[in-house]
Design a protein around this motif. Structure first.
Motif, PDB file in Angstrom:
ATOM      1  N   ALA A  70     -63.414  72.404   9.796  1.00  0.00           N
ATOM      2  CA  ALA A  70     -64.037  72.937   8.580  1.00  0.00           C
ATOM      3  C   ALA A  70     -65.367  72.231   8.313  1.00  0.00           C
ATOM      4  CB  ALA A  70     -63.094  72.773   7.389  1.00  0.00           C
ATOM      5  N   PHE A  71     -65.419  70.926   8.576  1.00  0.00           N
ATOM      6  CA  PHE A  71     -66.635  70.135   8.402  1.00  0.00           C
ATOM      7  C   PHE A  71     -67.785  70.765   9.188  1.00  0.00           C
ATOM      8  CE2 PHE A  71     -69.342  66.416   8.663  1.00  0.00           C
ATOM      9  CZ  PHE A  71     -69.023  65.654   7.544  1.00  0.00           C
ATOM     10  N   GLU A  72     -67.498  71.099  10.439  1.00  0.00           N
ATOM     11  CA  GLU A  72     -68.508  71.737  11.299  1.00  0.00           C
ATOM     12  C   GLU A  72     -68.858  73.133  10.786  1.00  0.00           C
ATOM     13  OE1 GLU A  72     -70.098  70.539  14.056  1.00  0.00           O
ATOM     14  OE2 GLU A  72     -69.123  68.590  13.845  1.00  0.00           O
ATOM     15  N   LYS A  73     -67.833  73.927  10.484  1.00  0.00           N
ATOM     16  CA  LYS A  73     -68.039  75.315  10.061  1.00  0.00           C
ATOM     17  C   LYS A  73     -68.841  75.398   8.765  1.00  0.00           C
ATOM     18  CE  LYS A  73     -65.556  79.561   9.079  1.00  0.00           C
ATOM     19  NZ  LYS A  73     -64.257  80.195   8.905  1.00  0.00           N
ATOM     20  N   LEU A  74     -68.622  74.439   7.868  1.00  0.00           N
ATOM     21  CA  LEU A  74     -69.327  74.429   6.585  1.00  0.00           C
ATOM     22  C   LEU A  74     -70.736  73.852   6.687  1.00  0.00           C
ATOM     23  CD1 LEU A  74     -66.355  73.245   4.352  1.00  0.00           C
ATOM     24  CD2 LEU A  74     -67.397  75.532   4.352  1.00  0.00           C
ATOM     25  N   GLY A  75     -71.156  73.441   7.876  1.00  0.00           N
ATOM     26  CA  GLY A  75     -72.500  72.926   8.089  1.00  0.00           C
ATOM     27  C   GLY A  75     -72.712  71.521   7.561  1.00  0.00           C
ATOM     28  N   THR A  77     -72.587  68.725   9.021  1.00  0.00           N
ATOM     29  CA  THR A  77     -73.324  67.836   9.925  1.00  0.00           C
ATOM     30  C   THR A  77     -74.827  68.081   9.862  1.00  0.00           C
ATOM     31  OG1 THR A  77     -73.039  69.363  11.771  1.00  0.00           O
ATOM     32  CG2 THR A  77     -71.396  67.618  11.531  1.00  0.00           C
ATOM     33  N   ALA A  78     -75.253  69.064   9.074  1.00  0.00           N
ATOM     34  CA  ALA A  78     -76.672  69.415   9.000  1.00  0.00           C
ATOM     35  C   ALA A  78     -77.432  68.632   7.932  1.00  0.00           C
ATOM     36  CB  ALA A  78     -76.816  70.913   8.741  1.00  0.00           C
ATOM     37  N   THR A  79     -76.766  67.719   7.229  1.00  0.00           N
ATOM     38  CA  THR A  79     -77.494  66.943   6.228  1.00  0.00           C
ATOM     39  C   THR A  79     -78.496  66.030   6.931  1.00  0.00           C
ATOM     40  OG1 THR A  79     -75.825  65.192   6.159  1.00  0.00           O
ATOM     41  CG2 THR A  79     -75.604  66.983   4.552  1.00  0.00           C
ATOM     42  N   THR A  80     -79.617  65.810   6.294  1.00  0.00           N
ATOM     43  CA  THR A  80     -80.707  65.030   6.884  1.00  0.00           C
ATOM     44  C   THR A  80     -80.251  63.646   7.334  1.00  0.00           C
ATOM     45  OG1 THR A  80     -82.277  66.195   5.476  1.00  0.00           O
ATOM     46  CG2 THR A  80     -83.030  64.144   6.472  1.00  0.00           C
ATOM     47  N   GLU A  81     -79.458  62.985   6.499  1.00  0.00           N
ATOM     48  CA  GLU A  81     -79.045  61.615   6.807  1.00  0.00           C
ATOM     49  C   GLU A  81     -77.626  61.510   7.382  1.00  0.00           C
ATOM     50  OE1 GLU A  81     -80.382  58.449   4.096  1.00  0.00           O
ATOM     51  OE2 GLU A  81     -81.090  60.084   2.813  1.00  0.00           O
ATOM     52  N   ARG A  82     -77.021  62.653   7.684  1.00  0.00           N
ATOM     53  CA  ARG A  82     -75.648  62.685   8.223  1.00  0.00           C
ATOM     54  C   ARG A  82     -74.698  61.896   7.320  1.00  0.00           C
ATOM     55  NH1 ARG A  82     -74.904  64.433  13.618  1.00  0.00           N
ATOM     56  NH2 ARG A  82     -72.755  64.474  12.897  1.00  0.00           N
TER      57      ARG A  82
END
Length: 168
Positions: A70-75, A77-82
């Protein structure tokens, strides 16, 4: 994403026919989305990081693994600072996980996620699901503010929606 998972004896029972679906619906309907979102806003007002809550209608044999998907699907990992954190709930299997992206996990480690999950479990066992989520969000927000404080003059760059998302 890394984090801790837990089982809650009070969350909706395993879905078994109509009874399980009814209990799952009761659990989902009982969540106070407005209060949970307000807790997310309060936590994020002190940090550059992001917090999300996701409720799965599916059973999760392994809440951490399902939460990571779900973490991946919800995007997340796309936050600037992870530095995103997901609280993943799977009430059909009476389980949940608290997962953090790479940057926050490096700073706080497994012990932190376990403490947050443990504190939430206490509320969940008493049937106080919104209270458990608000407590978990507050604890995560404090840790995020310590490691990723809001910088003076920085505008809020809300990179992810502040909602309680659900599987459809």
């Amino acid at each position: 994403s890394r984090g801790a998972g837990a089982r809650s004896g009070a969350a909706a029972p395993r879905a078994a026919g109509e009874h399980g679906v009814t209990k799952l619906k009761e659990f989902i309907d009982a969540l106070d989305d407005a209060r949970i979102v307000a807790a997310i806003h309060a936590a994020e007002s002190r940090t550059r990081a992001e917090i999300r809550v996701h409720v799965s209608r599916r059973e999760a044999a392994d809440a951490r693994r399902s939460g990571a998907a779900a973490f991946e699907k919800l995007g997340m990992t796309a936050t600037t600072e992870r530095n995103g954190v997901l609280i993943f709930l799977a009430p059909a299997s009476r389980s949940f996980a608290v997962l953090g992206d790479a940057s926050i996990h490096e700073r706080c480690g497994d012990e932190f996620w376990t403490r947050v999950a443990s504190a939430m479990s206490g509320h969940f066992r008493e049937g106080r699901f919104s209270d458990g989520l608000v407590a978990g969000i507050a604890a995560v927000g404090s840790e995020l503010a310590r490691h990723f404080p809001r910088r003076e003059g920085d505008a809020d760059r809300n990179e992810l929606p502040d909602t309680v998302s659900r599987d459809e």
